[in-house]
Design a protein around this motif. Structure first.
Motif, short mmCIF file in Angstrom:
data_model
loop_
_atom_site.label_atom_id
_atom_site.label_comp_id
_atom_site.label_asym_id
_atom_site.label_seq_id
_atom_site.Cartn_x
_atom_site.Cartn_y
_atom_site.Cartn_z
N ALA A 9 4.16 -9.46 2.40
CA ALA A 9 4.11 -8.00 2.48
C ALA A 9 2.66 -7.51 2.51
O ALA A 9 2.32 -6.61 3.27
CB ALA A 9 4.86 -7.37 1.31
N LYS A 10 1.81 -8.11 1.69
CA LYS A 10 0.39 -7.73 1.66
C LYS A 10 -0.26 -8.10 2.99
O LYS A 10 -0.99 -7.29 3.58
CB LYS A 10 -0.30 -8.44 0.50
CG LYS A 10 -1.72 -8.02 0.27
CD LYS A 10 -1.72 -6.73 -0.46
CE LYS A 10 -3.03 -6.47 -1.18
NZ LYS A 10 -2.98 -5.16 -1.83
N ALA A 11 0.00 -9.29 3.47
CA ALA A 11 -0.60 -9.77 4.73
C ALA A 11 -0.14 -8.93 5.92
O ALA A 11 -0.86 -8.82 6.92
CB ALA A 11 -0.26 -11.23 4.94
N HIS A 12 1.02 -8.33 5.82
CA HIS A 12 1.57 -7.50 6.90
C HIS A 12 0.59 -6.42 7.35
O HIS A 12 0.60 -6.02 8.52
CB HIS A 12 2.88 -6.86 6.42
CG HIS A 12 3.43 -5.83 7.33
ND1 HIS A 12 4.14 -6.15 8.47
CD2 HIS A 12 3.37 -4.48 7.29
CE1 HIS A 12 4.50 -5.03 9.09
NE2 HIS A 12 4.04 -4.00 8.39
N TRP A 13 -0.27 -5.96 6.45
CA TRP A 13 -1.20 -4.87 6.76
C TRP A 13 -2.47 -5.35 7.45
O TRP A 13 -3.40 -4.57 7.64
CB TRP A 13 -1.51 -4.07 5.50
CG TRP A 13 -0.25 -3.49 4.95
CD1 TRP A 13 0.40 -3.87 3.80
CD2 TRP A 13 0.55 -2.47 5.54
NE1 TRP A 13 1.55 -3.13 3.64
CE2 TRP A 13 1.67 -2.27 4.70
CE3 TRP A 13 0.44 -1.70 6.70
CZ2 TRP A 13 2.66 -1.34 4.97
CZ3 TRP A 13 1.43 -0.77 6.97
CH2 TRP A 13 2.52 -0.59 6.12
N GLY A 14 -2.52 -6.63 7.83
CA GLY A 14 -3.63 -7.12 8.66
C GLY A 14 -4.86 -7.58 7.90
O GLY A 14 -5.92 -7.73 8.50
N TYR A 15 -4.74 -7.83 6.61
CA TYR A 15 -5.88 -8.31 5.86
C TYR A 15 -6.27 -9.72 6.32
O TYR A 15 -5.41 -10.51 6.69
CB TYR A 15 -5.57 -8.33 4.35
CG TYR A 15 -5.42 -6.95 3.77
CD1 TYR A 15 -6.51 -6.09 3.70
CD2 TYR A 15 -4.19 -6.50 3.30
CE1 TYR A 15 -6.37 -4.81 3.17
CE2 TYR A 15 -4.05 -5.24 2.76
CZ TYR A 15 -5.14 -4.39 2.70
OH TYR A 15 -5.01 -3.14 2.18
N ASP A 16 -7.58 -10.02 6.27
CA ASP A 16 -8.03 -11.33 6.73
C ASP A 16 -7.72 -12.42 5.70
O ASP A 16 -7.36 -12.14 4.56
CB ASP A 16 -9.51 -11.31 7.10
CG ASP A 16 -10.45 -11.04 5.93
OD1 ASP A 16 -10.19 -11.51 4.81
OD2 ASP A 16 -11.47 -10.35 6.15
#
Length: 143
Positions: A9-16
């Motif tokens: 869910a966190k990675a979904h927002w495009g964080y590297d």
């Protein structure tokens, strides 16, 4: 499985990748919180976990929304609202009057829409990153 929902869910927002590895330990569901009944899992119609919420007591009057994550494939289907409502219930069950939320910037609009009030920002200690802080007043006896 629950930690996987949080991470995806966190990675979904495009964080590297570097950022995601730095936050990995901060977005894990606590086994202690599970044992104490401060974690709730939303299930999809097939019975698979679709989201998770964890609430922890800060002091006599305040609780912390430690985690609220919805699996990316379940976003937009009401899981977030159900988890937020449950977080408020869990905080009330702890006898607190206020739920504090250090929101990911991507989720700030969601918490505002849920009725939480923006009260400032919280430093994360990661490259000067600030998180919007929200407060949700919890009416006693509310359903």
């Amino acid at each position: 499985m629950l930690d996987d929902i949080c991470f995806r869910a966190k990675a979904h927002w495009g964080y590297d990748t570097v950022f995601m590895e730095n936050v990995r330990d901060h977005i894990r569901v606590s086994g202690e919180a599970i044992a104490l009944g401060r974690v709730w899992v939303a299930l999809d119609p097939g019975g698979a976990p679709g989201g998770v919420v964890q609430v922890d007591r800060l002091d006599r009057a305040r609780a912390d929304l430690t985690l609220l994550f919805v699996a990316p494939e379940q976003m937009g289907r009401g899981f977030g609202r159900a988890l937020f409502d449950k977080a408020c219930d869990l905080a009330r069950d702890l006898g607190t009057e206020e739920l504090l939320i250090d929101s990911d910037p991507q989720a700030a609009g969601f918490y505002a829409a849920m009725g939480a009030r923006h009260v400032g920002d919280t430093a994360t200690g990661y490259r000067g990153r600030l998180l919007p802080r929200f407060s949700m007043a919890l009416a006693r006896g509310a359903l």
